[in-house]
Motif scaffolding. Sequence first.
Motif, PDB file in Angstrom:
ATOM      1  N   LEU A 101      -0.399 -17.507 -36.050  1.00  0.00           N
ATOM      2  CA  LEU A 101       0.507 -17.088 -36.926  1.00  0.00           C
ATOM      3  C   LEU A 101       1.486 -17.263 -37.290  1.00  0.00           C
ATOM      4  O   LEU A 101       2.215 -17.296 -38.755  1.00  0.00           O
ATOM      5  N   ALA A 102       2.246 -16.921 -36.767  1.00  0.00           N
ATOM      6  CA  ALA A 102       3.803 -16.968 -36.977  1.00  0.00           C
ATOM      7  C   ALA A 102       4.227 -18.189 -37.061  1.00  0.00           C
ATOM      8  O   ALA A 102       5.635 -19.011 -37.747  1.00  0.00           O
ATOM      9  N   ASP A 103       4.034 -19.129 -36.462  1.00  0.00           N
ATOM     10  CA  ASP A 103       4.769 -20.450 -36.288  1.00  0.00           C
ATOM     11  C   ASP A 103       4.005 -21.221 -37.775  1.00  0.00           C
ATOM     12  O   ASP A 103       4.804 -22.300 -38.435  1.00  0.00           O
ATOM     13  N   ALA A 104       3.009 -20.515 -38.248  1.00  0.00           N
ATOM     14  CA  ALA A 104       2.285 -21.277 -40.113  1.00  0.00           C
ATOM     15  C   ALA A 104       3.295 -20.444 -41.292  1.00  0.00           C
ATOM     16  O   ALA A 104       2.788 -21.085 -41.690  1.00  0.00           O
ATOM     17  N   GLY A 105       3.666 -19.301 -40.829  1.00  0.00           N
ATOM     18  CA  GLY A 105       4.577 -18.676 -41.947  1.00  0.00           C
ATOM     19  C   GLY A 105       4.556 -18.550 -42.679  1.00  0.00           C
ATOM     20  O   GLY A 105       4.102 -17.568 -43.349  1.00  0.00           O
ATOM     21  N   VAL A 106       2.943 -17.562 -41.892  1.00  0.00           N
ATOM     22  CA  VAL A 106       2.320 -16.344 -42.224  1.00  0.00           C
ATOM     23  C   VAL A 106       3.100 -15.487 -42.265  1.00  0.00           C
ATOM     24  O   VAL A 106       3.384 -14.528 -41.309  1.00  0.00           O
ATOM     25  N   GLN A 107       3.011 -13.873 -43.568  1.00  0.00           N
ATOM     26  CA  GLN A 107       4.226 -12.825 -42.875  1.00  0.00           C
ATOM     27  C   GLN A 107       3.542 -11.971 -42.765  1.00  0.00           C
ATOM     28  O   GLN A 107       2.127 -11.354 -42.481  1.00  0.00           O
ATOM     29  N   MET A 108       4.256 -11.342 -41.937  1.00  0.00           N
ATOM     30  CA  MET A 108       3.555 -10.485 -40.803  1.00  0.00           C
ATOM     31  C   MET A 108       4.704  -9.197 -40.458  1.00  0.00           C
ATOM     32  O   MET A 108       5.864  -9.837 -40.633  1.00  0.00           O
ATOM     33  N   TYR A 109       4.480  -7.919 -40.646  1.00  0.00           N
ATOM     34  CA  TYR A 109       4.796  -7.024 -40.090  1.00  0.00           C
ATOM     35  C   TYR A 109       5.829  -6.758 -38.712  1.00  0.00           C
ATOM     36  O   TYR A 109       6.923  -6.300 -38.520  1.00  0.00           O
ATOM     37  N   ASP A 110       4.570  -7.613 -38.421  1.00  0.00           N
ATOM     38  CA  ASP A 110       5.298  -7.939 -36.190  1.00  0.00           C
ATOM     39  C   ASP A 110       4.377  -8.831 -35.816  1.00  0.00           C
ATOM     40  O   ASP A 110       3.062  -9.231 -36.311  1.00  0.00           O
ATOM     41  N   LEU A 111       4.914  -9.090 -34.706  1.00  0.00           N
ATOM     42  CA  LEU A 111       3.905  -9.997 -33.515  1.00  0.00           C
ATOM     43  C   LEU A 111       2.662  -9.422 -33.302  1.00  0.00           C
ATOM     44  O   LEU A 111       3.038  -7.728 -33.005  1.00  0.00           O
ATOM     45  N   VAL A 112       2.110  -9.810 -32.535  1.00  0.00           N
ATOM     46  CA  VAL A 112       0.504  -8.928 -31.342  1.00  0.00           C
ATOM     47  C   VAL A 112       0.395  -9.084 -30.381  1.00  0.00           C
ATOM     48  O   VAL A 112       0.070 -10.858 -30.479  1.00  0.00           O
ATOM     49  N   TYR A 135       3.770 -19.735 -22.726  1.00  0.00           N
ATOM     50  CA  TYR A 135       4.253 -19.994 -24.127  1.00  0.00           C
ATOM     51  C   TYR A 135       4.526 -21.824 -24.751  1.00  0.00           C
ATOM     52  O   TYR A 135       5.387 -21.491 -24.615  1.00  0.00           O
ATOM     53  N   ARG A 136       3.642 -22.004 -25.290  1.00  0.00           N
ATOM     54  CA  ARG A 136       4.606 -22.801 -26.288  1.00  0.00           C
ATOM     55  C   ARG A 136       4.045 -22.777 -27.918  1.00  0.00           C
ATOM     56  O   ARG A 136       2.229 -22.379 -28.208  1.00  0.00           O
ATOM     57  N   ALA A 137       4.211 -23.207 -28.972  1.00  0.00           N
ATOM     58  CA  ALA A 137       4.018 -22.852 -30.173  1.00  0.00           C
ATOM     59  C   ALA A 137       4.421 -24.582 -31.396  1.00  0.00           C
ATOM     60  O   ALA A 137       5.071 -24.628 -30.873  1.00  0.00           O
ATOM     61  N   GLY A 138       3.793 -24.711 -32.387  1.00  0.00           N
ATOM     62  CA  GLY A 138       4.093 -26.290 -33.134  1.00  0.00           C
ATOM     63  C   GLY A 138       3.431 -26.911 -31.943  1.00  0.00           C
ATOM     64  O   GLY A 138       3.880 -28.169 -32.219  1.00  0.00           O
ATOM     65  N   LEU A 139       3.159 -26.927 -31.179  1.00  0.00           N
ATOM     66  CA  LEU A 139       1.647 -28.420 -30.644  1.00  0.00           C
ATOM     67  C   LEU A 139       1.296 -29.625 -31.223  1.00  0.00           C
ATOM     68  O   LEU A 139       0.966 -30.756 -31.182  1.00  0.00           O
ATOM     69  N   LEU A 140       0.510 -28.669 -32.444  1.00  0.00           N
ATOM     70  CA  LEU A 140      -0.570 -29.427 -33.473  1.00  0.00           C
ATOM     71  C   LEU A 140      -0.101 -29.790 -34.262  1.00  0.00           C
ATOM     72  O   LEU A 140       0.368 -28.962 -35.929  1.00  0.00           O
ATOM     73  N   ASN A 141       0.211 -31.167 -34.627  1.00  0.00           N
ATOM     74  CA  ASN A 141       0.578 -31.288 -35.991  1.00  0.00           C
ATOM     75  C   ASN A 141      -0.112 -31.156 -37.178  1.00  0.00           C
ATOM     76  O   ASN A 141       0.088 -31.161 -38.643  1.00  0.00           O
ATOM     77  N   GLN A 142      -1.895 -31.407 -37.200  1.00  0.00           N
ATOM     78  CA  GLN A 142      -2.624 -30.976 -38.282  1.00  0.00           C
ATOM     79  C   GLN A 142      -2.726 -30.004 -38.899  1.00  0.00           C
ATOM     80  O   GLN A 142      -3.226 -29.860 -39.925  1.00  0.00           O
ATOM     81  N   ALA A 143      -2.764 -28.955 -38.343  1.00  0.00           N
ATOM     82  CA  ALA A 143      -2.905 -27.424 -37.790  1.00  0.00           C
ATOM     83  C   ALA A 143      -1.619 -27.000 -39.068  1.00  0.00           C
ATOM     84  O   ALA A 143      -0.535 -27.437 -38.805  1.00  0.00           O
ATOM     85  N   LYS A 144      -1.502 -25.871 -39.334  1.00  0.00           N
ATOM     86  CA  LYS A 144      -0.010 -25.544 -40.153  1.00  0.00           C
ATOM     87  C   LYS A 144       0.190 -24.871 -39.087  1.00  0.00           C
ATOM     88  O   LYS A 144       0.974 -24.684 -39.298  1.00  0.00           O
ATOM     89  N   GLY A 145      -0.247 -23.933 -38.017  1.00  0.00           N
ATOM     90  CA  GLY A 145       0.557 -23.491 -37.089  1.00  0.00           C
ATOM     91  C   GLY A 145      -0.363 -23.739 -36.348  1.00  0.00           C
ATOM     92  O   GLY A 145      -1.624 -23.615 -35.825  1.00  0.00           O
ATOM     93  N   SER A 146       0.409 -23.482 -34.984  1.00  0.00           N
ATOM     94  CA  SER A 146      -0.588 -23.681 -33.298  1.00  0.00           C
ATOM     95  C   SER A 146       0.316 -22.633 -32.238  1.00  0.00           C
ATOM     96  O   SER A 146       1.654 -22.877 -32.897  1.00  0.00           O
ATOM     97  N   ALA A 147      -0.139 -22.448 -30.989  1.00  0.00           N
ATOM     98  CA  ALA A 147       0.075 -22.303 -29.980  1.00  0.00           C
ATOM     99  C   ALA A 147      -0.926 -22.184 -29.275  1.00  0.00           C
ATOM    100  O   ALA A 147      -1.984 -22.213 -29.176  1.00  0.00           O
ATOM    101  N   TYR A 148      -0.066 -22.268 -28.158  1.00  0.00           N
ATOM    102  CA  TYR A 148      -0.598 -22.909 -26.565  1.00  0.00           C
ATOM    103  C   TYR A 148      -0.302 -21.179 -25.843  1.00  0.00           C
ATOM    104  O   TYR A 148       0.970 -20.832 -24.734  1.00  0.00           O
ATOM    105  N   VAL A 149      -1.281 -20.538 -24.962  1.00  0.00           N
ATOM    106  CA  VAL A 149      -1.428 -19.511 -23.813  1.00  0.00           C
ATOM    107  C   VAL A 149      -1.356 -19.681 -22.635  1.00  0.00           C
ATOM    108  O   VAL A 149      -2.826 -20.347 -22.764  1.00  0.00           O
ATOM    109  N   GLU A 150      -1.251 -19.976 -21.661  1.00  0.00           N
ATOM    110  CA  GLU A 150      -1.336 -20.205 -20.738  1.00  0.00           C
ATOM    111  C   GLU A 150      -0.862 -19.431 -19.249  1.00  0.00           C
ATOM    112  O   GLU A 150      -0.380 -18.945 -19.160  1.00  0.00           O
ATOM    113  N   MET A 151      -1.890 -18.516 -18.373  1.00  0.00           N
ATOM    114  CA  MET A 151      -1.395 -17.165 -17.893  1.00  0.00           C
ATOM    115  C   MET A 151      -2.738 -17.859 -16.760  1.00  0.00           C
ATOM    116  O   MET A 151      -4.178 -17.711 -16.354  1.00  0.00           O
TER     117      MET A 151
END
Length: 398
Positions: free
Chosen positions: A173-184, A56-72
């Motif tokens: 969404l969590a990396d972008a600072g959007v208010q959430m009740y919990d992760l999904v 898992y990695r978050a915040g890797l795109l500079n132009q987007a407000k929030g970003s994430a990369y998931v590799e399984m």
Amino acid sequence: MPGGDTRRVRGPDESQSPLLFCGAAAGPGRADRPLLDAQGKRADGRGADELRPLFYRAGLLNQAKGSAYVEMQGTKVMCAVYGPREVPRREDFSFNGRLVFDVHFAPFSRPKRLPPAHGAPEERELSSAITKALEPAVCLQHFPKAQVDVFASVLQDDGSAAAAAITAASLALADAGVQMYDLVLGCGLRFSTGRCLLDPTAAEEFPGSSGPAAGVAGGEGALTVALLPSLGQLSALMGSGEWCGVQEVRQAVQAAMAACQRLYPAAQHCLACALRSRAPPPGQHERAQSGARRTKSQPEQQRHAAGNEDEEAPPSQEREKRTEHRLPKAPREDDVEESAPTDPKEAPQGLNLAVSRLIVECRKQSQSKGASDTRQQIEPKEAQTGTRMQQQKPRKRR
């Protein structure tokens, strides 16, 4: 070919199909191979309840407000978040915002190349299902008449792409600072021969077009679960296949929820690392504050310090400051006479008694002098008025 085009790279005269080099998974006998061998291991060496190695990695795109990369292992998903921003071309007002999710499979994400155009039926169906899975976790009431756009790209699909897209969207969404009740967090599952296979690969998830594997007795199905781990609530449940009873479904859901709880520490660590990478170094904030203080001029510093003292001073100190500027009152005659001791033993040493008597004498002289001055002022006025009346002559009558 002597007369051929020399600018082109000449290929071999004989070629072979690339499917021959893909292993037994791409061969025609893939559907006949059982999901578990005699030792209870899968084709990749995992057990039935084991997950693939993940990253898992978050915040890797500079132009987007929030970003994430998931590799399984063989499944790779990239996700970006934009907004909240105003809803375009929407007339009706809503106190809740909108969450728009769009997933796209890259043309090279599967062994068989996909068309590059967006809007395939599979993509639309998956986008709608993931949107419903994310909406219960986002505080949509905090941005009315606005929307949050989430875009996911499946770079490589080797099974459980929907579960990976759900997790990637939640981290973005969590990396972008959007208010959430919990992760999904999402987890895929394959149910076969009374066993639950967590995190299935593409070969395990899609056994073949002819139906279930040969020699399988009982229910056959696939399941994808979206869980809010802190709250312990399911936000989405997507399933397919044939299930024999409620007990099988219950067993599969409980196994998938336990797997999502195992993924939760990795997601927390990912967000914590992204937050640390964005934070300034420990001494940078202090150096910036000290530099700002040095640039201030001396009068501003004094004014700022004086303002802080006035604001922070308690009421008792404010009274003391106000009374410091007041002049001391001179003692009155009565006070001096009462305070003057009658016993010479109790009298103060010389100077205080002499000063008090001198003040009393000065007051008496000033009062007597003021009375005499007022009398002198009144008498000349009366004399002047009398002389004026005498000087006035009676008017002659005609």
